[in-house]
Design an enzyme around this catalytic site. Sequence first.
Site, PDB file in Angstrom:
ATOM      1  N   GLY A  40       0.789  -0.979   0.041  1.00  0.00           N
ATOM      2  CA  GLY A  40       0.138   0.095  -0.513  1.00  0.00           C
ATOM      3  C   GLY A  40       0.929   1.249   0.434  1.00  0.00           C
TER       4      GLY A  40
ATOM      5  N   LEU B 101      -3.468  -5.733  -5.640  1.00  0.00           N
ATOM      6  CA  LEU B 101      -2.834  -4.406  -5.388  1.00  0.00           C
ATOM      7  C   LEU B 101      -1.893  -5.168  -4.454  1.00  0.00           C
ATOM      8  CD1 LEU B 101      -2.004  -1.122  -5.589  1.00  0.00           C
ATOM      9  CD2 LEU B 101      -2.850  -1.472  -2.865  1.00  0.00           C
ATOM     10  N   ASP B 102      -0.805  -5.129  -5.093  1.00  0.00           N
ATOM     11  CA  ASP B 102       1.135  -5.544  -4.917  1.00  0.00           C
ATOM     12  C   ASP B 102       0.929  -6.612  -4.664  1.00  0.00           C
ATOM     13  OD1 ASP B 102       1.563  -2.721  -4.855  1.00  0.00           O
ATOM     14  OD2 ASP B 102       1.179  -2.547  -3.233  1.00  0.00           O
ATOM     15  N   GLU B 103      -0.354  -7.242  -5.525  1.00  0.00           N
ATOM     16  CA  GLU B 103       0.245  -8.727  -4.923  1.00  0.00           C
ATOM     17  C   GLU B 103       0.441  -9.879  -6.345  1.00  0.00           C
ATOM     18  OE1 GLU B 103      -3.004 -10.594  -3.165  1.00  0.00           O
ATOM     19  OE2 GLU B 103      -2.790  -9.413  -1.150  1.00  0.00           O
TER      20      GLU B 103
END
Lengths: 278, 278, 278, 278
Positions: free
Chosen positions: A196, A222-224
Amino acid sequence: MQLHHVLIDTFDAKGLVYKISELFFRHNLNIQSNSEYVDREHNKFFMRSEIAGEINPKLLHEELQLLLGEKANIRIFSPLKKRIVLLVTKESHCLGDILIRYEAGELNAQILGVISNYETLKPLVDKFDIPFIHIGHENLSREAHESAIISAIQKMGEVDYIVLAKYMRILTSVFVETFPEKILNIHHSFLPAFVGANPYKQAFERGVKIIGATAHFVNNHLDEGPIITQNIINVDHSYSWKEMQHSGRDVEKIVLSSALKLVIENRVFVHANKTVIL
Amino acid sequence: MQLHHVLIDTFDAKGLVYKISELFFRHNLNIQSNSEYVDREHNKFFMRSEIAGEINPKLLHEELQLLLGEKANIRIFSPLKKRIVLLVTKESHCLGDILIRYEAGELNAQILGVISNYETLKPLVDKFDIPFIHIGHENLSREAHESAIISAIQKMGEVDYIVLAKYMRILTSVFVETFPEKILNIHHSFLPAFVGANPYKQAFERGVKIIGATAHFVNNHLDEGPIITQNIINVDHSYSWKEMQHSGRDVEKIVLSSALKLVIENRVFVHANKTVIL
Amino acid sequence: MQLHHVLIDTFDAKGLVYKISELFFRHNLNIQSNSEYVDREHNKFFMRSEIAGEINPKLLHEELQLLLGEKANIRIFSPLKKRIVLLVTKESHCLGDILIRYEAGELNAQILGVISNYETLKPLVDKFDIPFIHIGHENLSREAHESAIISAIQKMGEVDYIVLAKYMRILTSVFVETFPEKILNIHHSFLPAFVGANPYKQAFERGVKIIGATAHFVNNHLDEGPIITQNIINVDHSYSWKEMQHSGRDVEKIVLSSALKLVIENRVFVHANKTVIL
Amino acid sequence: MQLHHVLIDTFDAKGLVYKISELFFRHNLNIQSNSEYVDREHNKFFMRSEIAGEINPKLLHEELQLLLGEKANIRIFSPLKKRIVLLVTKESHCLGDILIRYEAGELNAQILGVISNYETLKPLVDKFDIPFIHIGHENLSREAHESAIISAIQKMGEVDYIVLAKYMRILTSVFVETFPEKILNIHHSFLPAFVGANPYKQAFERGVKIIGATAHFVNNHLDEGPIITQNIINVDHSYSWKEMQHSGRDVEKIVLSSALKLVIENRVFVHANKTVIL
């Protein structure tokens, strides 16, 4: 001599190496380099070969598909330059690192353009005679803003990779699905720590002794997305979060450029939300 | 299921992977893991395969030799424990690290004995019910001292590896030639920096900001044998050479144990005074 | 608020911290940050203070000298930009890294010019509106060539640091003595390993598993000046020396830029051919 | 010569270094080493001094308190050995590393005993003539089990640190509050990534390219106590989670032993759920 790269992933079975190498041998193709990996958990086989010799890519693809069955995923890459687009916001360290490498001829790539939601980096991009496209997000819905970016990218013709070189806005699933497995991002933390916004502030508040950076493909979460490369630097109590951020730039730019090099060299397989790098 | 390891190195030629994998396939041997590497400079091919299935090692060796020619170097390893001997002087960190791993069953090895020119480490070795053999060097010529060590080793039967776990005496060529490519050493510096005695003092005097350790095979040229693993730690101006030495112990023991693990797992080829690790 | 930096090194004596901090206290100067180090071997005391408040540098210097005696080495730095000159040959990675940081305003420095014995990097330097001075070495004696460079530098006025950003020629003692403790170099190896020409080729031939880079001050002994920073990357048997060189660039540029940052921030003491970094 | 360590943390104010060093000077105490740090965010001052000379700790404490006010936190440590207790479960690598260092006299500590919920490690501990206390958790409530451990610890007299050397049970707040800032833990991940159970499995599933270990003080929030040290190793797609776990052991033991050394040397301040290490 320029080489073709053949990347194969499929379910594992006895004799795959034998069958594939036999086909190359029969076609009089010289394997300059060969790497395999078997994921026992998923029973998946991955192979990357660099081959020298005259090939008809379409024909070779058909023969391999016939040999390995419909489920096999076969990719044959010519030595052509990858066509890439960069998205940035205001920070210049990742962009600058890529531009210096580009100028030196290090990247087997053509940068089609740099798109930004700010004009901050226009003077830097202009130095390198690369189109800079400013698409401000103010007074636009997220969808409308992205839609403008997508249009701008599509006007550039075929695109192999979109590199988020510190592009500080979250992408919608529409954008991500428009360019599946084509979007690279640099996340300024050691994922999955500090997912995040403002990871350096999070890291500072947690009092970590190491900070990192993660280059990954972008998917809808997100960010995964699948991680390509990571690296770290040591910090200590004396770092403010601004100093962490500042020091972190060195590791961010090296990590992103390393990941970019790996994808340009056709070394990355994506499987089960992870990467296999051969 | 325990696996056999097949290691092949030979001059490169078109179709080697195909020929070898065809032979395995024909014998109904399943390749669990396969790695190849081609050294283009010397035109040498290296391959390591982990294979499952019933094998007759002698027969397989003969067939491979027939297939690849007389010059091919073929080694087939059964899952048997490696038989190792440790040589030490007074420092316990490398020895201790190996003993703790040994006690935990981490090493596919049997420690036949620990030989030392001092009695300092006898109490530690005794705790682990491993023979400790003290062979003092005082009043002995170097040759006579080594001769006593060689005899002691030879009484232990077949030995796969001799591990110099901080053995602080230089070996003569007689000793080295008695056990070719069987002697592992940990050198307490980042070779080739600081060859010779007291590398930490040398490092301190040079004012380096990083110190390292190097595990290597021993050949006739002091500290010049093929390097297996290296690692480093950061230091700064505040370290005395004693503190460098102290901090260096952590990296020494991890580097030596990592190299030992690689040789025990049959992953190391030696070629042109370098190692290829597959 | 901009700070002054006070750097003191002198022989150690009881009460130095007390005396110096008392003087600062008496002058109503606020110590924002303070670091000391005592080198017990040489009985030397080092101190770096960042102080806020109105100061008369000349007066403060005099008072400190009076307090600490003639032998004390006292330096007081204002927040002015350092004036630097870059020397380069053909490779752009270190130069480019510095230029991108410079453009972003990261360096508290003014680049007065870039001097090169080739014209290769002129197009890159020109982009950043920095003077590029080509001084070819062909048909010139080493002395005549250096003399031309020294003249070019001296025309630029006062210079704080000369940065050899992959300048691939060996400097004579005349050059070095003209700019004592002002010349920074990046050596493309983990010094003191691989002193001299083509360290990557040497590293490759030695079969190392780690390569490094070293930023150091230049003195009269080639590659033997005080080390400022070092860092490393892992390599393996599959790297050709060209690939080592290529991968080494990432560590070279980060190491040089880090060293440059340290000297710009007045953090580096030189003593006994080493650096103390506070 | 053995040194006393004085650790002071208090709100920052002009002249603190001056006042404290003046007091040391007046008492004819020689500062062998001195480090300060000011946390500007919280306006907190931290100082650690190693002092030589005859001291009356009680008197010095009183004078410092008088000088600095009631709110100052002042700790004076004699060179006495720290009294420590180890808690373990079944894995031997961290315990073994501490035992080997202990046997070599590296730790300025006395190990009062090793407590475990299993008997697995009794044979190892017995070798070192250290009391091994088995307190099984079966058929006991968590509270009853911990209560038995607390009793066992309290019978050992004064305890400086309790080291969780791979103790695989979560502690209740009762336990934690009984030994505030005295409990060290090794968490087998790069916190705050992979909080909780089986971090290697989590890391494997996330496909990370780096795994880490974190030594921290234990507070009431699981895996959220102040971080003392962290370190990492590189992994790749070929690691199963068991192999990650296995490789992770090397970094776990070095990280825990490093943190233990820091607390034994009185280098660690805790503040705002972070550590300041001087």
